[in-house]
Design a protein around this motif. Structure first.
Motif, mmCIF file in Angstrom:
data_model
loop_
_atom_site.group_PDB
_atom_site.id
_atom_site.type_symbol
_atom_site.label_atom_id
_atom_site.label_comp_id
_atom_site.label_asym_id
_atom_site.label_seq_id
_atom_site.Cartn_x
_atom_site.Cartn_y
_atom_site.Cartn_z
ATOM 1 N N HIS A 116 40.741 42.789 34.941
ATOM 2 C CA HIS A 116 41.028 41.520 35.622
ATOM 3 C C HIS A 116 41.332 40.408 34.619
ATOM 4 C CE1 HIS A 116 40.083 43.545 39.272
ATOM 5 N NE2 HIS A 116 38.803 43.655 39.015
ATOM 6 N N ASN A 117 42.179 40.734 33.662
ATOM 7 C CA ASN A 117 42.571 39.746 32.656
ATOM 8 C C ASN A 117 43.226 38.528 33.325
ATOM 9 O OD1 ASN A 117 41.739 41.230 30.390
ATOM 10 N ND2 ASN A 117 43.638 42.404 30.361
ATOM 11 N N ASN A 118 42.986 37.369 32.744
ATOM 12 C CA ASN A 118 43.556 36.121 33.287
ATOM 13 C C ASN A 118 45.010 35.982 32.857
ATOM 14 O OD1 ASN A 118 41.014 35.322 34.402
ATOM 15 N ND2 ASN A 118 40.368 34.746 32.332
ATOM 16 N N ILE A 119 45.837 36.911 33.314
ATOM 17 C CA ILE A 119 47.204 37.043 32.808
ATOM 18 C C ILE A 119 48.048 35.792 33.040
ATOM 19 C CG2 ILE A 119 49.345 38.386 33.022
ATOM 20 C CD1 ILE A 119 47.478 40.828 33.641
ATOM 21 N N PRO A 120 48.119 35.233 34.263
ATOM 22 C CA PRO A 120 48.970 34.045 34.434
ATOM 23 C C PRO A 120 48.573 32.888 33.526
ATOM 24 C CG PRO A 120 48.333 34.956 36.567
ATOM 25 C CD PRO A 120 47.505 35.660 35.539
ATOM 26 N N ASP A 121 47.267 32.754 33.265
ATOM 27 C CA ASP A 121 46.807 31.638 32.435
ATOM 28 C C ASP A 121 47.249 31.801 30.988
ATOM 29 O OD1 ASP A 121 45.646 30.484 34.611
ATOM 30 O OD2 ASP A 121 43.641 31.249 34.217
ATOM 31 N N TRP A 122 47.070 33.039 30.419
ATOM 32 C CA TRP A 122 47.479 33.152 29.010
ATOM 33 C C TRP A 122 48.991 33.264 28.848
ATOM 34 C CZ3 TRP A 122 49.498 37.977 28.317
ATOM 35 C CH2 TRP A 122 48.832 39.107 28.792
ATOM 36 N N LEU A 123 49.705 33.629 29.910
ATOM 37 C CA LEU A 123 51.166 33.533 29.852
ATOM 38 C C LEU A 123 51.599 32.068 29.797
ATOM 39 C CD1 LEU A 123 52.262 36.293 32.408
ATOM 40 C CD2 LEU A 123 52.612 36.327 29.930
ATOM 41 N N ARG A 124 50.973 31.234 30.621
ATOM 42 C CA ARG A 124 51.318 29.804 30.603
ATOM 43 C C ARG A 124 51.004 29.180 29.248
ATOM 44 N NH1 ARG A 124 48.083 25.654 31.328
ATOM 45 N NH2 ARG A 124 46.479 26.974 32.286
ATOM 46 N N LEU A 125 49.856 29.510 28.684
ATOM 47 C CA LEU A 125 49.500 28.968 27.370
ATOM 48 C C LEU A 125 50.483 29.431 26.296
ATOM 49 C CD1 LEU A 125 45.636 29.471 27.593
ATOM 50 C CD2 LEU A 125 46.830 27.264 27.477
ATOM 51 N N THR A 126 50.949 30.674 26.396
ATOM 52 C CA THR A 126 51.953 31.176 25.445
ATOM 53 C C THR A 126 53.257 30.409 25.600
ATOM 54 O OG1 THR A 126 50.954 33.376 25.512
ATOM 55 C CG2 THR A 126 53.210 33.217 24.669
ATOM 56 N N ALA A 127 53.675 30.179 26.838
ATOM 57 C CA ALA A 127 54.916 29.435 27.087
ATOM 58 C C ALA A 127 54.827 28.015 26.553
ATOM 59 C CB ALA A 127 55.215 29.421 28.585
ATOM 60 N N GLU A 128 53.637 27.452 26.564
ATOM 61 C CA GLU A 128 53.443 26.079 26.090
ATOM 62 C C GLU A 128 53.188 26.012 24.584
ATOM 63 O OE1 GLU A 128 50.267 24.643 28.509
ATOM 64 O OE2 GLU A 128 51.535 24.387 30.295
ATOM 65 N N GLY A 129 53.221 27.158 23.914
ATOM 66 C CA GLY A 129 53.014 27.171 22.469
ATOM 67 C C GLY A 129 51.570 27.076 22.047
ATOM 68 N N ARG A 130 50.644 27.270 22.981
ATOM 69 C CA ARG A 130 49.207 27.150 22.688
ATOM 70 C C ARG A 130 48.640 28.560 22.452
ATOM 71 N NH1 ARG A 130 47.786 23.728 27.922
ATOM 72 N NH2 ARG A 130 45.618 23.862 27.153
ATOM 73 N N LEU A 131 49.094 29.191 21.387
ATOM 74 C CA LEU A 131 48.822 30.609 21.177
ATOM 75 C C LEU A 131 47.350 30.902 20.886
ATOM 76 C CD1 LEU A 131 51.798 32.125 19.161
ATOM 77 C CD2 LEU A 131 51.201 32.451 21.546
ATOM 78 N N GLN A 132 46.685 30.032 20.153
ATOM 79 C CA GLN A 132 45.279 30.298 19.852
ATOM 80 C C GLN A 132 44.451 30.276 21.130
ATOM 81 O OE1 GLN A 132 43.562 28.028 16.666
ATOM 82 N NE2 GLN A 132 41.567 29.026 16.824
ATOM 83 N N GLU A 133 44.754 29.326 22.010
ATOM 84 C CA GLU A 133 44.057 29.279 23.292
ATOM 85 C C GLU A 133 44.405 30.502 24.138
ATOM 86 O OE1 GLU A 133 43.990 25.096 25.110
ATOM 87 O OE2 GLU A 133 45.509 24.955 23.528
ATOM 88 N N ALA A 134 45.643 30.936 24.063
ATOM 89 C CA ALA A 134 46.055 32.131 24.799
ATOM 90 C C ALA A 134 45.270 33.340 24.316
ATOM 91 C CB ALA A 134 47.553 32.366 24.635
ATOM 92 N N TYR A 135 45.117 33.464 23.000
ATOM 93 C CA TYR A 135 44.340 34.571 22.447
ATOM 94 C C TYR A 135 42.894 34.502 22.910
ATOM 95 C CZ TYR A 135 41.104 36.842 19.349
ATOM 96 O OH TYR A 135 40.037 37.560 18.884
ATOM 97 N N GLU A 136 42.295 33.329 22.845
ATOM 98 C CA GLU A 136 40.884 33.199 23.221
ATOM 99 C C GLU A 136 40.665 33.561 24.682
ATOM 100 O OE1 GLU A 136 40.126 29.216 21.992
ATOM 101 O OE2 GLU A 136 39.883 29.746 19.867
ATOM 102 N N MET A 137 41.610 33.186 25.538
ATOM 103 C CA MET A 137 41.493 33.543 26.958
ATOM 104 C C MET A 137 41.677 35.040 27.156
ATOM 105 S SD MET A 137 43.191 31.770 30.263
ATOM 106 C CE MET A 137 41.963 30.474 30.105
#
Length: 477
Positions: A63-84
């Motif tokens: 149940h990975n939070n896929i939409p959330d870390w996709l949005r963070l990746t699109a916004e260039g917030r890669l470290q936050e995407a990784y942590e999520m």
């Protein structure tokens, strides 16, 4: 890396990372996909529709939070995407490489269902975590406090390692026992390097070692150490041995030389890639070089075998499967990769027997699909009079795996198993019939996916923490 708006699936087409050319990649065991560049990862992540009911997340075992870390990746917030991503998945870079996304998250993507082509979730997941390792965002495991309780884990595969990670972060003392000389289980010895390069696995093992997890390798429970001794040494035990016993073939000549088990074949290949000397490989017993190879089976293990045989220099590689392409259990993406590399699939075909010792040919029965069985799948039926001989110098059995008889091997009759021989464990807690003993992964489920083993390991670790928190007199009951 520029910030991108979401919902770009109408104007931006689906695009996977570039694949190495088939003729080039068939010469080595390196991974076949190149890395996404930062802009390309953001572009593809921005295709996500951010739907209110994310079927990708619902169909992911973790149940990975896929939409959330996709949005963070699109916004260039890669470290936050990784942590999520890391919050719900112990090994996201491994799942990004080997999960059958076409059957799980990507196969259930809403925009895929609407005809726009799925978001390339697995490739983005892999990119996020590889970037995290490169940038130093993957931090050492440092428990807030050390605890005196200890847990013994039997099996250093994905389920055991996921549990070890979670327990160690909670300060528990963890010892992992494994029969092999390297940790990782099938991640190390079963899955070929072109799907999962071994340094990806070994750096996670190193992270656990640096955190204080003790690995006792080359250790066969029941022979080198008793199961009772492990239970006596630790406050709780986790069985995560996987299933290694290969299902066998029947028919005339099935025991002849040149007919080998898939796991033996793949393990030898992976050991050679790791720099080991393997006598059976050097002698040609577990080496496809210069041979006509026939692989029997239609799952992901069969796909690993056919693609390994190509890389070893086989003259020809054919895969026999008793159903058709639409009904095979293996990943369709892997079938496509194999076909590009020169593998021939012979659908609706099953072995009837074998000629020669060592093997010279497979007697093949042609099949058709009849009425559905109890599971809803059409039952293969033999077409009488359509048999033929398929020349073969090496036959690889990839028919699946069965559990070993652990109660007998370990001298523990009180360990309850199901009628299939798998360890009986409670849903959710993974507790077995023995107090303080838990079980996860394939030894409970039967042969399954790495992602399910990771989920089981995480859940069992939480259940073990609850067990250890009980008063001593309750825990001992």
């Amino acid at each position: 890396m520029s910030k991108r708006k979401m919902l770009q699936f109408v104007s931006v087409a689906k695009e996977m990372p570039e694949k190495r050319a088939a003729d080039a990649r068939a010469q080595d065991f390196h991974e076949i996909y190149t890395e996404f560049a930062a802009e390309k990862a953001a572009e593809q992540a921005a295709r996500c529709s951010q739907c209110g009911v994310p079927y990708c997340q619902a169909h992911c075992p973790l149940h990975n939070n896929i939409p959330d870390w996709l949005r963070l990746t699109a916004e260039g917030r890669l470290q936050e995407a990784y942590e999520m991503s890391q919050f719900t998945n112990t090994f996201p870079e491994i799942c990004g490489r080997i999960c059958p996304q076409d059957r799980l998250c990507e196969g259930n993507c809403v925009i895929e269902q609407s005809g726009h082509g799925t978001v390339t979730i697995g490739a983005v997941e892999k990119y996020i975590t590889d970037t995290a390792w490169d940038e130093g965002w993957v931090k050492p495991i440092q428990p807030a406090e050390e605890r005196p309780e200890s847990v013994g884990i039997i099996g250093a595969g994905p389920g055991g390692l996921a549990a070890a990670d979670r327990l160690r972060r909670a300060g528990i003392q963890v010892t992992v026992y494994d029969r092999h000389d390297r940790a990782g289980g099938l991640l190390t010895y079963g899955i070929p390097g072109f799907k999962l390069e071994k340094d990806v696995v070994l750096r996670r093992v190193a992270q656990l070692q640096e955190a204080g997890v003790e690995f006792v390798l080359n250790c066969n429970v029941g022979t080198d150490i008793s199961f009772d001794a492990i239970r006596g040494k630790h406050d709780a035990a986790l069985i995560a041995t996987g299933v290694y016993k290969a299902r066998d073939l029947s028919g005339p000549g099935a025991g002849g030389a040149g007919i080998v088990a898939a796991l033996d074949y793949l393990t030898a290949s992976n050991r050679v890639s790791l720099g080991d000397e393997v006598a059976e490989y050097e002698a040609g017993t577990l080496n496809a070089n210069g041979k006509r190879v026939v692989v029997i089976g239609g799952g992901d293990t069969a796909m690993d075998c056919v693609r390994t045989a190509i890389r070893q220099g086989a003259v020809s590689v054919k895969c026999l499967y008793r159903r058709d392409r639409a009904n095979m259990p293996g990943s369709q993406r892997e079938v496509q990769n194999a076909e590009e590399e020169g593998v021939e699939f012979v659908w609706l075909s099953a072995p009837k027997g074998f000629a020669g010792d060592p093997v010279e040919s497979v007697m093949v029965q042609k099949m058709r699909l009849g009425p559905p069985d109890a599971t809803g799948r059409q039952t293969p039926e033999v077409i009488e009079g359509a048999d033929y001989a398929e020349p073969a110098d090496l036959v690889i059995k990839a028919l699946g795996f069965e559990p070993e008889d652990l109660p007998t091997l370990w001298g523990e009759d009180a360990l309850e198993v199901t009628r299939w021989g798998t360890v009986r464990a409670e849903f959710g807690t993974h507790a077995t019939s023995l107090p303080g003993v838990f079980a996860v992964g394939d030894v409970v489920r039967g042969a399954s996916l790495v992602v399910w083993a990771i989920r089981d390991g995480r859940e069992a670790a939480d259940a073990i923490l609850d067990f250890l928190a009980q008063p001593a007199q309750v825990a001992a009951e």
